[in-house]
Design a protein around this motif. Structure first.
Motif, PDB file in Angstrom:
ATOM      1  N   ILE A 132    -133.704 132.614 -98.319  1.00  0.00           N
ATOM      2  CA  ILE A 132    -132.330 132.109 -98.240  1.00  0.00           C
ATOM      3  C   ILE A 132    -131.598 132.355 -99.558  1.00  0.00           C
ATOM      4  O   ILE A 132    -130.420 132.712 -99.580  1.00  0.00           O
ATOM      5  N   ALA A 133    -132.328 132.181-100.682  1.00  0.00           N
ATOM      6  CA  ALA A 133    -131.694 132.408-101.983  1.00  0.00           C
ATOM      7  C   ALA A 133    -131.264 133.863-102.127  1.00  0.00           C
ATOM      8  O   ALA A 133    -130.194 134.153-102.690  1.00  0.00           O
ATOM      9  N   ILE A 134    -132.071 134.787-101.590  1.00  0.00           N
ATOM     10  CA  ILE A 134    -131.680 136.198-101.631  1.00  0.00           C
ATOM     11  C   ILE A 134    -130.402 136.411-100.829  1.00  0.00           C
ATOM     12  O   ILE A 134    -129.492 137.132-101.253  1.00  0.00           O
ATOM     13  N   ALA A 191    -136.832 135.672 -88.045  1.00  0.00           N
ATOM     14  CA  ALA A 191    -135.415 135.366 -88.190  1.00  0.00           C
ATOM     15  C   ALA A 191    -135.019 135.325 -89.667  1.00  0.00           C
ATOM     16  O   ALA A 191    -133.954 135.826 -90.049  1.00  0.00           O
ATOM     17  N   GLY A 192    -135.882 134.747 -90.519  1.00  0.00           N
ATOM     18  CA  GLY A 192    -135.559 134.660 -91.944  1.00  0.00           C
ATOM     19  C   GLY A 192    -135.418 136.026 -92.583  1.00  0.00           C
ATOM     20  O   GLY A 192    -134.452 136.298 -93.310  1.00  0.00           O
ATOM     21  N   THR A 193    -136.392 136.917 -92.296  1.00  0.00           N
ATOM     22  CA  THR A 193    -136.330 138.267 -92.851  1.00  0.00           C
ATOM     23  C   THR A 193    -135.072 138.987 -92.414  1.00  0.00           C
ATOM     24  O   THR A 193    -134.362 139.579 -93.229  1.00  0.00           O
ATOM     25  N   LEU A 194    -134.811 138.946 -91.102  1.00  0.00           N
ATOM     26  CA  LEU A 194    -133.655 139.670 -90.592  1.00  0.00           C
ATOM     27  C   LEU A 194    -132.378 139.117 -91.225  1.00  0.00           C
ATOM     28  O   LEU A 194    -131.483 139.882 -91.591  1.00  0.00           O
ATOM     29  N   GLY A 195    -132.312 137.786 -91.422  1.00  0.00           N
ATOM     30  CA  GLY A 195    -131.136 137.190 -92.056  1.00  0.00           C
ATOM     31  C   GLY A 195    -130.874 137.762 -93.427  1.00  0.00           C
ATOM     32  O   GLY A 195    -129.781 138.275 -93.703  1.00  0.00           O
ATOM     33  N   SER A 196    -131.884 137.736 -94.308  1.00  0.00           N
ATOM     34  CA  SER A 196    -131.637 138.233 -95.674  1.00  0.00           C
ATOM     35  C   SER A 196    -131.362 139.728 -95.668  1.00  0.00           C
ATOM     36  O   SER A 196    -130.517 140.207 -96.426  1.00  0.00           O
ATOM     37  N   CYS A 197    -132.072 140.469 -94.799  1.00  0.00           N
ATOM     38  CA  CYS A 197    -131.867 141.919 -94.765  1.00  0.00           C
ATOM     39  C   CYS A 197    -130.443 142.253 -94.320  1.00  0.00           C
ATOM     40  O   CYS A 197    -129.805 143.129 -94.913  1.00  0.00           O
ATOM     41  N   VAL A 198    -129.954 141.549 -93.301  1.00  0.00           N
ATOM     42  CA  VAL A 198    -128.609 141.834 -92.815  1.00  0.00           C
ATOM     43  C   VAL A 198    -127.579 141.542 -93.907  1.00  0.00           C
ATOM     44  O   VAL A 198    -126.623 142.293 -94.107  1.00  0.00           O
ATOM     45  N   MET A 199    -127.805 140.453 -94.681  1.00  0.00           N
ATOM     46  CA  MET A 199    -126.846 140.157 -95.753  1.00  0.00           C
ATOM     47  C   MET A 199    -126.894 141.190 -96.873  1.00  0.00           C
ATOM     48  O   MET A 199    -125.859 141.565 -97.426  1.00  0.00           O
ATOM     49  N   LEU A 200    -128.105 141.686 -97.182  1.00  0.00           N
ATOM     50  CA  LEU A 200    -128.196 142.746 -98.197  1.00  0.00           C
ATOM     51  C   LEU A 200    -127.530 144.030 -97.698  1.00  0.00           C
ATOM     52  O   LEU A 200    -126.876 144.744 -98.477  1.00  0.00           O
ATOM     53  N   ILE A 201    -127.676 144.315 -96.380  1.00  0.00           N
ATOM     54  CA  ILE A 201    -127.022 145.502 -95.826  1.00  0.00           C
ATOM     55  C   ILE A 201    -125.504 145.350 -95.922  1.00  0.00           C
ATOM     56  O   ILE A 201    -124.786 146.306 -96.241  1.00  0.00           O
ATOM     57  N   ALA A 202    -125.012 144.117 -95.670  1.00  0.00           N
ATOM     58  CA  ALA A 202    -123.576 143.865 -95.800  1.00  0.00           C
ATOM     59  C   ALA A 202    -123.110 144.179 -97.218  1.00  0.00           C
ATOM     60  O   ALA A 202    -122.052 144.787 -97.426  1.00  0.00           O
ATOM     61  N   LEU A 203    -123.918 143.772 -98.215  1.00  0.00           N
ATOM     62  CA  LEU A 203    -123.574 144.073 -99.610  1.00  0.00           C
ATOM     63  C   LEU A 203    -123.523 145.580 -99.829  1.00  0.00           C
ATOM     64  O   LEU A 203    -122.600 146.098-100.482  1.00  0.00           O
ATOM     65  N   ALA A 204    -124.500 146.300 -99.244  1.00  0.00           N
ATOM     66  CA  ALA A 204    -124.527 147.755 -99.390  1.00  0.00           C
ATOM     67  C   ALA A 204    -123.296 148.390 -98.755  1.00  0.00           C
ATOM     68  O   ALA A 204    -122.720 149.330 -99.297  1.00  0.00           O
ATOM     69  N   VAL A 205    -122.877 147.866 -97.596  1.00  0.00           N
ATOM     70  CA  VAL A 205    -121.716 148.431 -96.899  1.00  0.00           C
ATOM     71  C   VAL A 205    -120.446 148.187 -97.690  1.00  0.00           C
ATOM     72  O   VAL A 205    -119.595 149.063 -97.843  1.00  0.00           O
ATOM     73  N   GLN A 206    -120.330 146.976 -98.254  1.00  0.00           N
ATOM     74  CA  GLN A 206    -119.059 146.562 -98.829  1.00  0.00           C
ATOM     75  C   GLN A 206    -118.823 147.108-100.232  1.00  0.00           C
ATOM     76  O   GLN A 206    -117.685 147.285-100.647  1.00  0.00           O
ATOM     77  N   SER A 207    -119.915 147.407-100.972  1.00  0.00           N
ATOM     78  CA  SER A 207    -119.738 147.707-102.406  1.00  0.00           C
ATOM     79  C   SER A 207    -119.022 149.024-102.655  1.00  0.00           C
ATOM     80  O   SER A 207    -118.363 149.185-103.675  1.00  0.00           O
ATOM     81  N   GLN A 208    -119.134 150.022-101.728  1.00  0.00           N
ATOM     82  CA  GLN A 208    -118.508 151.333-101.904  1.00  0.00           C
ATOM     83  C   GLN A 208    -118.900 152.001-103.205  1.00  0.00           C
ATOM     84  O   GLN A 208    -118.133 152.712-103.830  1.00  0.00           O
ATOM     85  N   ASP A 209    -120.122 151.711-103.649  1.00  0.00           N
ATOM     86  CA  ASP A 209    -120.618 152.319-104.883  1.00  0.00           C
ATOM     87  C   ASP A 209    -122.051 152.742-104.572  1.00  0.00           C
ATOM     88  O   ASP A 209    -122.877 151.902-104.195  1.00  0.00           O
ATOM     89  N   LEU A 210    -122.313 154.033-104.692  1.00  0.00           N
ATOM     90  CA  LEU A 210    -123.604 154.543-104.250  1.00  0.00           C
ATOM     91  C   LEU A 210    -124.751 153.852-104.978  1.00  0.00           C
ATOM     92  O   LEU A 210    -125.772 153.513-104.376  1.00  0.00           O
ATOM     93  N   ALA A 211    -124.561 153.596-106.283  1.00  0.00           N
ATOM     94  CA  ALA A 211    -125.635 152.990-107.072  1.00  0.00           C
ATOM     95  C   ALA A 211    -126.011 151.629-106.498  1.00  0.00           C
ATOM     96  O   ALA A 211    -127.188 151.315-106.329  1.00  0.00           O
TER      97      ALA A 211
END
Lengths: 157, 110, 120
Positions: free
Chosen positions: B49-51, C44-64
């Protein structure tokens, strides 16, 4: 051959984590990757396997689909007012026999609907899988057999 | 039709609220136990959750450093869980550790 | 213009991820024993954090930043099953029992009799 693949994968991981795919950074990643594999040279077992990129990709796609499906199933189960659970651990007879393939299969099983790998028997013939609905273990065994295990055999043999 | 930025900021607020709620529920599981592995599992969940929190804050503030923090936290959480699992393995379950209605291995008569 | 579209996609993704995290924690509270709770946390927990990290990847518009976030997703997908498998194995081996309504345990050989397998 596989050792070069390992070094290249580690270099790509380094480039991805540092966020720059410039040539000097990739070379640095190669150096770091070789150094890492040199450090674990005694722990590394013999690793010999075919590698079919197309089949690996189809395995990855199947995995993503199953992960989403499984999270959805868990979500539905958890929010339903009366949880109908019949949990249990069944033994899955393994067809794959290399450590690498068993690890991959166990990881995939953990992230797919209703199943969680718990243990491997000492002779590596049985994988113990905890299922959230264990009323019909034969069907679950058949699912894994025709799904992930077949794909793994296709991709790495 | 609302603009993309407004929509994103509403979503960020909603996501932060949902994440806070799930953080609290998971802390409740840590407190309730009843066994050591349950607490370890809940702590692992707290790391996940923190991540998620860090990713949402990264979107909100636009700082690039947040991703590195998330990766480092994931690594630390993984190592902590592995270490805890080794600890559980080295220490047998006690009767007072068993959840209610669950028989201990000795009593099953097997 | 692609920027507003990316904002919409990222917004939807983070809300979906947060809902999955919430579902995982509700499951952690409601499910009856360690092994069933593990299902909720590891999927469910894994998919939750992964989806949020993917959202960050989509939104940042910076390849790095995007590659770093995706590397984080892959790292997370690789480590979560290992740690939950290890925890389940350790808990079972050191004698934490399953829920008393569990229907079957092939390791212990109850319900369906199987050959007793020795474990270390």
């Amino acid at each position: 051959m596989t050792i070069y693949l390992g070094v290249i994968l580690l270099a790509l991981a380094w480039a991805a984590v540092t966020g720059s795919f410039t040539f000097p950074n990739l070379v640095f990643g190669l150096v770091l990757g070789s150094l890492t594999l040199y450090l674990v040279r005694e722990q590394r077992g013999p690793f010999r396997s075919a590698f079919r990129p197309g089949k690996v990709l189809s395995l990855a796609l199947l995995f993503v689909k199953e992960l989403i499906l499984s999270a959805w199933r868990v979500a539905r189960l958890v929010v339903s007012p009366r949880m109908d659970l019949r949990p249990g651990i069944f033994a899955y007879p393994l067809k794959v026999d290399r450590d690498f393939e068993i690890t991959l299969l166990a990881n995939l099983i953990t992230l797919t609907p209703g199943t969680l790998s718990v243990d491997v028997s000492d002779d590596k013939r049985l994988l113990y899988v905890h299922a959230i609905d264990c009323s019909d273990p034969e069907a679950a065994i058949k699912d894994i057999e025709t799904g992930f295990e077949r794909k793994i055999l296709e991709a790495f043999r | 039709m609302i603009s993309g930025e407004d929509f994103l900021s509403y979503c960020v607020t909603a996501a932060l609220a949902l994440l806070s709620l799930s953080f609290l529920l998971t802390v409740l599981r840590v407190l309730r136990g009843p066994t050591l592995p349950d607490r370890i599992l809940a702590l692992d969940m707290l790391v996940a959750i923190a991540i998620g929190f860090i990713a949402v804050l990264g979107i909100k503030t636009g700082y690039a450093f947040h991703v590195d923090i998330a990766i480092a936290l994931g690594l630390v959480g993984f190592l902590a869980t592995v270490a805890f699992a080794r600890f559980v393995l080295s220490r047998k379950a006690k009767d007072f550790d068993s959840p209610k209605g669950v028989k201990s291995r000795a009593k099953r008569g097997k | 213009m692609i920027e507003p579209l990316l904002d919409y996609v990222a917004g939807i993704l983070i809300v979906i991820g947060a809902i999955f995290a919430l579902v995982a924690s509700v499951g952690l509270l409601r499910l009856p024993d360690l092994y069933t709770r593990m299902h909720a946390a590891s999927k469910a927990g894994t998919l939750g954090s992964c989806v949020m990290l993917i959202a960050l990847a989509v939104q940042s518009q910076d390849l790095a930043i995007s590659t770093r976030a995706l590397a984080g997703v892959i790292f997370f997908l690789l480590t979560v099953p290992i740690s939950s498998h290890l925890l389940a194995k350790a808990a079972h081996a050191s004698g934490y029992r399953m829920w008393d309504k569990s229907v079957r345990d092939d390791i212990e050989g109850f319900v369906q009799k199987t050959k007793k397998i020795t474990r270390n």
